[in-house]
Enzyme design. Structure first.
Site, mmCIF file in Angstrom:
data_model
loop_
_atom_site.group_PDB
_atom_site.id
_atom_site.type_symbol
_atom_site.label_atom_id
_atom_site.label_comp_id
_atom_site.label_asym_id
_atom_site.label_seq_id
_atom_site.Cartn_x
_atom_site.Cartn_y
_atom_site.Cartn_z
ATOM 1 N N ARG A 53 0.831 -1.211 0.000
ATOM 2 C CA ARG A 53 0.000 0.000 0.000
ATOM 3 C C ARG A 53 0.870 1.267 0.000
ATOM 4 O O ARG A 53 0.576 2.237 0.689
ATOM 5 C CB ARG A 53 -0.931 0.043 1.220
ATOM 6 N N SER A 64 -10.655 -0.816 2.877
ATOM 7 C CA SER A 64 -9.938 -0.918 4.155
ATOM 8 C C SER A 64 -9.623 0.482 4.666
ATOM 9 O O SER A 64 -9.007 1.271 3.951
ATOM 10 C CB SER A 64 -8.607 -1.635 3.977
ATOM 11 N N GLU A 78 -5.249 3.827 6.171
ATOM 12 C CA GLU A 78 -4.878 3.584 4.782
ATOM 13 C C GLU A 78 -5.500 4.676 3.911
ATOM 14 O O GLU A 78 -4.942 5.088 2.896
ATOM 15 C CB GLU A 78 -5.416 2.210 4.377
HETATM 16 N N1 EPU Z 1 -10.626 -10.962 9.872
HETATM 17 C C1 EPU Z 1 -11.356 -11.010 11.048
HETATM 18 N N2 EPU Z 1 -12.358 -10.112 11.217
HETATM 19 C C2 EPU Z 1 -12.702 -9.199 10.270
HETATM 20 C C3 EPU Z 1 -11.963 -9.149 9.073
HETATM 21 C C4 EPU Z 1 -10.926 -10.040 8.892
HETATM 22 O O1 EPU Z 1 -11.079 -11.823 11.926
HETATM 23 O O2 EPU Z 1 -13.648 -8.451 10.512
HETATM 24 C C5 EPU Z 1 -9.582 -11.967 9.642
HETATM 25 C C6 EPU Z 1 -10.058 -12.984 8.584
HETATM 26 O O3 EPU Z 1 -10.762 -14.026 9.166
HETATM 27 C C7 EPU Z 1 -8.775 -13.459 7.972
HETATM 28 C C8 EPU Z 1 -7.879 -12.243 8.062
HETATM 29 O O4 EPU Z 1 -8.449 -11.370 9.045
HETATM 30 O O5 EPU Z 1 -8.202 -14.478 8.759
HETATM 31 C C9 EPU Z 1 -7.700 -11.536 6.733
HETATM 32 O O6 EPU Z 1 -8.962 -11.095 6.249
HETATM 33 P P1 EPU Z 1 -9.248 -10.802 4.679
HETATM 34 O O7 EPU Z 1 -8.866 -11.970 3.866
HETATM 35 O O8 EPU Z 1 -10.628 -10.283 4.573
HETATM 36 O O9 EPU Z 1 -8.190 -9.682 4.296
HETATM 37 P P2 EPU Z 1 -7.645 -8.390 5.061
HETATM 38 O O10 EPU Z 1 -6.222 -8.605 5.417
HETATM 39 O O11 EPU Z 1 -8.578 -8.000 6.145
HETATM 40 C C10 EPU Z 1 -6.687 -7.298 2.869
HETATM 41 C C11 EPU Z 1 -6.778 -5.993 2.139
HETATM 42 C C12 EPU Z 1 -8.098 -5.886 1.384
HETATM 43 C C13 EPU Z 1 -8.188 -7.040 0.403
HETATM 44 C C14 EPU Z 1 -8.097 -8.356 1.216
HETATM 45 C C15 EPU Z 1 -8.068 -9.572 0.328
HETATM 46 C C16 EPU Z 1 -5.448 -4.431 3.470
HETATM 47 C C17 EPU Z 1 -5.448 -3.240 4.360
HETATM 48 N N3 EPU Z 1 -6.644 -4.880 3.067
HETATM 49 O O12 EPU Z 1 -7.709 -7.297 3.873
HETATM 50 O O13 EPU Z 1 -8.053 -4.682 0.624
HETATM 51 O O14 EPU Z 1 -9.406 -7.016 -0.321
HETATM 52 O O15 EPU Z 1 -6.840 -8.370 1.972
HETATM 53 O O16 EPU Z 1 -6.846 -9.688 -0.292
HETATM 54 O O17 EPU Z 1 -4.382 -4.942 3.137
HETATM 55 C C18 EPU Z 1 -8.666 -2.386 0.506
HETATM 56 O O18 EPU Z 1 -7.460 -2.140 0.537
HETATM 57 O O19 EPU Z 1 -9.527 -1.486 0.436
HETATM 58 C C19 EPU Z 1 -9.097 -3.783 0.634
HETATM 59 C C20 EPU Z 1 -10.375 -4.123 0.760
#
Ligand code: EPU
Length: 335
Positions: A160, A235, A331
């Site tokens: 990012r 995010s 972010e």
């Molecule tokens: N999780 C929770 N609770 C929540 C959300 C997530 O426990 O409310 C846990 C999930 O269970 C999982 C882990 O966190 O074990 C990761 O969750 P997820 O796969 O949804 O991805 P993320 O790390 O929360 C990142 C990006 C997203 C992108 C997703 C998928 C960042 C800041 N965000 O989210 O990007 O869509 O991975 O690759 O890196 C964005 O930047 O706007 C965005 C949506």
């Protein structure tokens, strides 16, 4: 070029925040942009409005880049180089690539925003970042009004992050991005757990890039709010990275915490998990809230002000800091 005065920016930011711009300049060509910048040096650039939170009237000219065009600029046996103008909608560009069977951006389906802003924060999702396909970025240098090219390496991409958030911030306007995409033997990236299980559910054994895109769209629609229905900027926080030493202590205390090893000395913890553990998931305070399916996403249920969203984000940062000793960084750009 179209100039309007005293208009609401609500339709131009995905958070749907109702603040005014005293002057709104819609740019549809590079020449327009140069003409305008010849006399105006203090302005605010607005792309797709999908990564900003507006908190106040913008009393300098808002330049809305709305240049269009997608063209193949070069081909080799395996690759095609496609240049898209900065004002092209990102997902429309992804759909164009899939329709032409050009591979590389399918995992980035349905991300809101415009092509020109994707390099700034190096958008990423489901195991792919836009830097993996960016060949070069074309930008206008504001001080000289000359056009420059940044190679992928020049962009200094990180998680990012890019040069456009650091040394180059405020000095250039991105006018176009050239992508290097595959024409055949696509390197499919279905390793991200959620994609694989989505493909399994759809009994898809030999996925195409269109199948991957479909899977990503299905996952995003389930987990993330559609900005056309509920205002949001994806995010709100970055996933924090902590040292391995701190991680050892952290994981002893919270053995169930999801995490990704980034390097020998760095571990990334999903901010969404941290926010959920602090009890914020699905909570609503007036029209500002935390999304029910993804705690990393703050939402505007209708008439929230930018300040109300900021106040909620600060409350969350304090709670996460108190419980886990981890400082969440935003972010989204708060203006
Ligand atoms: N999780 C929770 N609770 C929540 C959300 C997530 O426990 O409310 C846990 C999930 O269970 C999982 C882990 O966190 O074990 C990761 O969750 P997820 O796969 O949804 O991805 P993320 O790390 O929360 C990142 C990006 C997203 C992108 C997703 C998928 C960042 C800041 N965000 O989210 O990007 O869509 O991975 O690759 O890196 C964005 O930047 O706007 C965005 C949506």
């Amino acid at each position: 070029m179209k100039i309007q005065h005293n208009i609401s920016l609500k339709p131009y930011n995905t958070f749907g925040i109702d603040v005014k711009a005293t002057q709104f300049v819609e740019i549809t060509s590079l020449d327009d942009l140069k003409t305008f910048l010849n006399t105006e040096k203090d302005f605010f650039i607005l792309g797709g409005g999908s990564n900003i939170l507006l908190t106040n009237t913008i009393d300098k000219p808002v330049i809305h880049i709305n240049t269009k065009g997608i063209a193949i600029v070069k081909q080799t046996n395996r690759h095609v180089f496609v240049k898209a103008q900065a004002g092209e909608n990102w997902h429309a560009f992804v759909r164009w690539c899939i329709a032409h069977n050009f591979g590389g951006v399918e995992n980035l389906s349905l991300i809101p925003g415009n092509v020109g802003t994707t390099p700034i924060q190096n958008i990423g999702a489901y195991g792919v970042e836009v830097k993996d396909t960016i060949y070069e970025v074309e930008a206008l240098e504001i001080s000289t009004l000359s056009t420059l090219t940044f190679t992928n390496e020049d962009c200094a991409f990180g998680y990012r992050n890019s040069i456009f958030k650091n040394e180059a911030k405020g000095k250039y306007i991105i006018t176009g991005v050239t992508f290097k995409l595959t024409k055949e033997h696509h390197q499919l990236n279905s390793s991200y757990g959620a994609i694989q299980s989505e493909l399994d559910t759809q009994h898809c054994k030999n996925p195409t890039i269109a199948d991957i895109s479909k899977a990503v769209i299905a996952i995003r629609q389930r987990k993330l709010p559609n900005p056309e229905e509920i205002g949001n900027s994806g995010s709100f926080f970055k996933n924090p990275v902590i040292t391995s030493t701190r991680f050892e202590m952290f994981i002893k205390k919270y053995p169930e915490a999801p995490h990704y090893i980034v390097s020998n000395d760095a571990v990334k913890i999903p901010a969404g998990w941290l926010v959920e553990q602090c009890g914020f998931k699905g909570k609503r305070f007036g029209d500002a809230g935390v999304h029910k399916n993804q705690a990393l996403v703050l939402v505007n249920y209708g008439d929230a002000t930018g300040e109300e969203i900021v106040a909620l984000s600060e409350k969350i940062q304090q709670a996460v800091k108190k419980k886990f000793g981890i400082q969440l960084e935003t972010e989204v750009n708060i203006i």
